[in-house]
Scaffold this motif. Structure first.
Motif, PDB file in Angstrom:
ATOM      1  N   LYS A 417      12.016  29.489  -7.236  1.00 19.23           N
ATOM      2  CA  LYS A 417      12.123  29.733  -8.684  1.00 19.23           C
ATOM      3  C   LYS A 417      11.131  28.900  -9.485  1.00 19.23           C
ATOM      4  CE  LYS A 417      16.471  28.628  -8.783  1.00 19.23           C
ATOM      5  NZ  LYS A 417      17.848  28.381  -9.280  1.00 19.23           N
ATOM      6  N   PHE A 418      10.296  28.100  -8.786  1.00 16.65           N
ATOM      7  CA  PHE A 418       9.440  27.160  -9.493  1.00 16.65           C
ATOM      8  C   PHE A 418       7.982  27.340  -9.069  1.00 16.65           C
ATOM      9  CE2 PHE A 418      13.487  25.115  -8.353  1.00 16.65           C
ATOM     10  CZ  PHE A 418      14.058  25.014  -9.617  1.00 16.65           C
ATOM     11  N   PRO A 419       7.043  27.067  -9.960  1.00  8.05           N
ATOM     12  CA  PRO A 419       5.648  27.012  -9.523  1.00  8.05           C
ATOM     13  C   PRO A 419       5.423  25.762  -8.669  1.00  8.05           C
ATOM     14  CG  PRO A 419       5.829  26.297 -11.808  1.00  8.05           C
ATOM     15  CD  PRO A 419       7.195  26.777 -11.407  1.00  8.05           C
ATOM     16  N   TRP A 420       4.482  25.841  -7.747  1.00  3.53           N
ATOM     17  CA  TRP A 420       4.133  24.685  -6.923  1.00  3.53           C
ATOM     18  C   TRP A 420       2.904  24.028  -7.518  1.00  3.53           C
ATOM     19  CZ3 TRP A 420       4.304  27.690  -1.626  1.00  3.53           C
ATOM     20  CH2 TRP A 420       5.634  28.031  -1.349  1.00  3.53           C
ATOM     21  N   THR A 421       3.063  22.792  -7.935  1.00  2.00           N
ATOM     22  CA  THR A 421       1.928  22.057  -8.464  1.00  2.00           C
ATOM     23  C   THR A 421       1.073  21.539  -7.318  1.00  2.00           C
ATOM     24  OG1 THR A 421       1.253  20.217  -9.877  1.00  2.00           O
ATOM     25  CG2 THR A 421       3.211  19.888  -8.533  1.00  2.00           C
ATOM     26  N   SER A 422      -0.196  21.359  -7.562  1.00  2.00           N
ATOM     27  CA  SER A 422      -1.107  20.847  -6.532  1.00  2.00           C
ATOM     28  C   SER A 422      -0.688  19.443  -6.140  1.00  2.00           C
ATOM     29  CB  SER A 422      -2.538  20.855  -7.070  1.00  2.00           C
ATOM     30  OG  SER A 422      -3.422  20.300  -6.138  1.00  2.00           O
ATOM     31  N   ALA A 423      -0.502  19.213  -4.837  1.00  2.00           N
ATOM     32  CA  ALA A 423       0.017  17.917  -4.398  1.00  2.00           C
ATOM     33  C   ALA A 423      -0.180  17.747  -2.896  1.00  2.00           C
ATOM     34  CB  ALA A 423       1.501  17.791  -4.746  1.00  2.00           C
ATOM     35  N   PRO A 424      -0.196  16.485  -2.412  1.00  2.00           N
ATOM     36  CA  PRO A 424      -0.230  16.244  -0.965  1.00  2.00           C
ATOM     37  C   PRO A 424       1.011  16.825  -0.302  1.00  2.00           C
ATOM     38  CG  PRO A 424      -0.696  14.231  -2.194  1.00  2.00           C
ATOM     39  CD  PRO A 424      -0.229  15.235  -3.184  1.00  2.00           C
ATOM     40  N   THR A 425       0.816  17.413   0.876  1.00  2.00           N
ATOM     41  CA  THR A 425       1.922  18.060   1.586  1.00  2.00           C
ATOM     42  C   THR A 425       1.926  17.617   3.038  1.00  2.00           C
ATOM     43  OG1 THR A 425       1.755  19.980   0.127  1.00  2.00           O
ATOM     44  CG2 THR A 425       2.960  20.270   2.190  1.00  2.00           C
ATOM     45  N   MET A 426       3.047  17.056   3.476  1.00  3.91           N
ATOM     46  CA  MET A 426       3.231  16.658   4.872  1.00  3.91           C
ATOM     47  C   MET A 426       3.945  17.785   5.602  1.00  3.91           C
ATOM     48  SD  MET A 426       2.924  14.355   7.270  1.00  3.91           S
ATOM     49  CE  MET A 426       2.716  12.736   6.516  1.00  3.91           C
ATOM     50  N   VAL A 427       3.359  18.207   6.744  1.00  2.00           N
ATOM     51  CA  VAL A 427       3.940  19.266   7.552  1.00  2.00           C
ATOM     52  C   VAL A 427       4.528  18.629   8.805  1.00  2.00           C
ATOM     53  CG1 VAL A 427       3.544  21.450   8.742  1.00  2.00           C
ATOM     54  CG2 VAL A 427       2.220  20.888   6.691  1.00  2.00           C
ATOM     55  N   ILE A 428       5.801  18.936   9.085  1.00  3.74           N
ATOM     56  CA  ILE A 428       6.476  18.373  10.248  1.00  3.74           C
ATOM     57  C   ILE A 428       7.204  19.484  10.998  1.00  3.74           C
ATOM     58  CG2 ILE A 428       6.807  16.091   9.202  1.00  3.74           C
ATOM     59  CD1 ILE A 428       9.717  16.913   8.678  1.00  3.74           C
ATOM     60  N   SER A 429       7.486  19.195  12.255  1.00  4.18           N
ATOM     61  CA  SER A 429       8.329  20.054  13.069  1.00  4.18           C
ATOM     62  C   SER A 429       9.375  19.161  13.704  1.00  4.18           C
ATOM     63  CB  SER A 429       7.507  20.782  14.139  1.00  4.18           C
ATOM     64  OG  SER A 429       8.348  21.577  14.966  1.00  4.18           O
ATOM     65  N   GLY A 430      10.614  19.257  13.214  1.00  8.48           N
ATOM     66  CA  GLY A 430      11.633  18.293  13.637  1.00  8.48           C
ATOM     67  C   GLY A 430      11.289  16.922  13.076  1.00  8.48           C
ATOM     68  N   THR A 431      10.987  15.982  13.985  1.00  6.60           N
ATOM     69  CA  THR A 431      10.548  14.647  13.546  1.00  6.60           C
ATOM     70  C   THR A 431       9.086  14.408  13.869  1.00  6.60           C
ATOM     71  OG1 THR A 431      11.261  13.699  15.657  1.00  6.60           O
ATOM     72  CG2 THR A 431      12.856  13.673  13.829  1.00  6.60           C
ATOM     73  N   LYS A 432       8.382  15.452  14.322  1.00  9.02           N
ATOM     74  CA  LYS A 432       6.981  15.288  14.728  1.00  9.02           C
ATOM     75  C   LYS A 432       6.058  15.671  13.571  1.00  9.02           C
ATOM     76  CE  LYS A 432       7.743  18.089  18.051  1.00  9.02           C
ATOM     77  NZ  LYS A 432       7.574  19.004  19.216  1.00  9.02           N
ATOM     78  N   PRO A 433       5.169  14.766  13.169  1.00  6.97           N
ATOM     79  CA  PRO A 433       4.211  15.118  12.114  1.00  6.97           C
ATOM     80  C   PRO A 433       3.110  16.015  12.674  1.00  6.97           C
ATOM     81  CG  PRO A 433       3.784  12.905  12.905  1.00  6.97           C
ATOM     82  CD  PRO A 433       5.016  13.368  13.626  1.00  6.97           C
ATOM     83  N   LEU A 434       2.751  17.048  11.918  1.00 11.95           N
ATOM     84  CA  LEU A 434       1.711  17.974  12.351  1.00 11.95           C
ATOM     85  C   LEU A 434       0.423  17.801  11.562  1.00 11.95           C
ATOM     86  CD1 LEU A 434       3.775  21.272  12.833  1.00 11.95           C
ATOM     87  CD2 LEU A 434       3.231  19.498  14.511  1.00 11.95           C
ATOM     88  N   SER A 435       0.535  17.651  10.243  1.00 12.62           N
ATOM     89  CA  SER A 435      -0.675  17.511   9.426  1.00 12.62           C
ATOM     90  C   SER A 435      -0.275  17.092   8.022  1.00 12.62           C
ATOM     91  CB  SER A 435      -1.466  18.825   9.378  1.00 12.62           C
ATOM     92  OG  SER A 435      -0.799  19.770   8.560  1.00 12.62           O
ATOM     93  N   GLN A 436      -1.300  16.758   7.238  1.00  7.71           N
ATOM     94  CA  GLN A 436      -1.125  16.528   5.803  1.00  7.71           C
ATOM     95  C   GLN A 436      -2.371  17.019   5.092  1.00  7.71           C
ATOM     96  OE1 GLN A 436      -1.164  12.528   4.135  1.00  7.71           O
ATOM     97  NE2 GLN A 436       0.592  13.043   2.836  1.00  7.71           N
TER      98      GLN A 436
END
Length: 561
Positions: A417-436
């Motif tokens: 329901k909201f616009p997404w403002t430009s911002a850093p985004t951390m991508v994870i799978s479970g507890t494993k970091p994939l990218s930012q």
């Protein structure tokens, strides 16, 4: 955010920079910050309200806000009242302050008898006369440079430490002793020493006059100021190959003023505050000359000013629920959001945050769909410019491989329901970091991609060759032109054990003739007078596991000879 009826423009007829001795009959009032709209560029619009005490219709507001030019407004809220004038002034108050330095204590007790013990444990008893200061540099000497002058061009530099006296003058047995102050180890004072001293302190206030009121007035004050802003970030938790949970978080940075039970708004959007870098004269921070110079530099400052990220506002408390298995997935209470023209505001009530503190708030969390996409954006330099002047070797077939530019990305659709403002985004799978990476601004219903990593098991190469040349086909602007046909070849090999979807984009200088694999071509907006238009080529293709695909395209360019 409700702003009471119109603000009356603060009267700017005060003498900026002058010192006004004010007797202080009118009591001082400090208004409470009731609402703050914070932007991501460190600006905030602060609204304060409260009852001000008056003496014959005159009152004082303190402290004076560090407002920007044209943003300071004050309005009385009582029926039948109006703002007559506002004067920014300085005045002095005298307060008793504790003496902490030994030199200050001895000087305050001048005329009293003390006992001085030096570093050799020798005692001297006598009446304090005063000090002999350290020798100052001679008239011909040059004082050392003050580094602070480079950082405070339009304001008073920070206070320098008080110079230590060189000698303590002591009257003892009819003699005047000059004791080297650095050798003083201990001092024995009289039974009733002076340990406090009255000192004058300069303060600033806004003296205002209200017509139609005498004893008190309910006021609203609003202004823009620097030092209070917010920065967003996202957490994207992959649930499976098609769905993910996106959570937005806001970090509020408060270097401006204390907030207590304040309604806070995080603003999403690009604000236009043309005079954000020009202080208001009412802040009493500049001389008239400094103010005029700052206002004259406004256009230059505006050109340098950038709010690359959009802003936001926030409102309701968000709770986390601990998951059964280790995960960063959260359950977040949603903050109310409203649309104001081209801005979007999240609101959070009853925020208490002191100056110098930072706070983190969760804004919303929702489930969104995504797809894996492999993006290959070719950024080759055109071989000719728009008027046919050769930029590099046009003749043949160098391999223009850009294998490092093939990115594995996630294509997200904003179904929240909201616009997404430009911002850093951390991508994870479970507890494993994939990218930012940075998630770009994405309106509701729109789609954006988020880079994960460079794809190492999909090999790509790019080659262009001249396949035909017609010489001296046309003469334009006193030049002869050849027409050259260029064929490009994109080779892609999928070494993965599963099918992949590719999004390919290229730019060429010239008129596109043909593309294989359902490619699309579009002329980019540019001056219409050029001979060779700038065209963008795009493909969306699917490669099966182990498949190799060759994509071809042709375009024609005019070459000045």
């Amino acid at each position: 955010m409700k702003i009471p009826r119109q603000f009356a423009l603060v009267v700017c007829t005060c003498i900026v920079g002058s010192l006004v001795a004010y007797s202080g009959e009118a009591p001082e009032t400090e208004l409470k910050a009731t609402a703050v709209a914070a932007f991501k560029n460190g600006l905030a619009f602060v609204v304060k309200q409260g009852d001000a005490h008056l003496e014959a219709g005159v009152g004082n507001l303190s402290p004076v806000p560090n407002a920007t030019l044209g943003s300071l407004w004050i309005a009385p809220n009582d029926a039948g009242t109006s703002l007559d004038e506002v004067v920014a002034h300085r005045y002095k108050v005298s307060e008793q302050q504790n003496l902490t330095a030994l030199a200050e204590v001895l000087l305050a007790n001048a005329g009293k008898v003390v006992t001085i013990v030096d570093n050799n444990q020798k005692e001297y008893t006598g009446e304090i006369v005063g000090f002999r200061p350290a020798e100052k540099p001679g008239a011909g000497s040059t004082p050392p440079p003050n580094p602070s002058e480079n950082f405070y061009p339009n304001s008073v530099p920070p206070p320098q430490p008080r110079a230590m006296p060189e000698y303590l003058l002591l009257k003892s047995e009819g003699k005047l002793l000059a004791l080297y102050f650095h050798n003083v180890a201990r001092v024995i004072l009289s039974a009733d020493p002076m340990l406090q001293q009255a000192q004058e302190e300069e303060r600033k206030a806004l003296r205002f006059k209200i017509k139609g009121a005498s004893g008190h007035a309910n006021l609203t004050m609003g202004y823009l100021e620097h030092g209070l802003g917010w920065t967003p970030s996202y957490l994207l938790s992959l649930k499976d190959d098609q769905t993910a949970q996106i959570t937005m978080q806001s970090v509020l940075v408060n270097d401006a003023e204390d907030l207590k039970d304040t309604d806070l708004f995080f603003v999403v959007g690009v604000p236009n505050f043309a005079f954000a870098n020009v202080p208001s004269p009412m802040a009493l921070e500049q001389s008239l000359l400094d103010f005029m110079q700052a206002a004259a530099r406004k256009d230059d400052m505006k050109a340098r000013y950038s709010n690359a990220l959009t802003g936001q506002a926030i409102g309701g408390l968000l709770d986390f629920e601990a998951p059964a298995a280790p995960s960063f997935a959260t359950t977040v209470g949603e903050l109310p959001g409203t649309q104001e023209e081209d801005l979007f505001l999240y609101s959070r009530k009853n925020v208490t945050l002191a100056r110098g503190e930072r706070a983190t708030y969760n804004v919303f969390s929702d489930t969104v769909s995504y797809e894996h996409i492999y993006e290959w954006n070719l950024e080759d330099q055109p071989r000719v410019d728009g008027f046919g002047i050769a930029q590099n070797n046009l003749n043949s077939g160098s391999d223009r491989s850009t294998k490092d530019d093939l990115w594995h990305a996630l294509r997200l659709k904003n179904t929240t329901k909201f616009p997404w403002t430009s911002a850093p985004t951390m991508v994870i799978s479970g507890t494993k970091p994939l990218s930012q990476d940075t998630l770009p601004y994405t309106p509701k219903g729109a789609t954006s991609s988020l880079k994960l990593t460079v794809a190492t098991d999909i090999r790509v190469s790019h080659e262009e060759n001249e396949v035909e040349r017609q010489k001296d086909v046309q003469r334009r602007r006193n030049y002869n032109y050849d027409q050259v046909t260029v064929e490009g070849t994109l080779t892609i090999k999928n070494y993965k054990s599963k099918d992949v979807r590719l999004s390919i984009a290229d730019r060429v200088r010239g008129g596109v003739e043909s593309q294989t694999d359902d490619g699309k071509a579009a002329k980019l907006a540019e001056a219409i007078a050029v001979d060779n238009p700038l065209s963008r080529l795009t493909w969306e293709v699917t490669l099966k596991a182990g498949e190799e695909k060759i994509i071809k395209y042709r375009y024609k360019v005019w070459l000045r000879v």
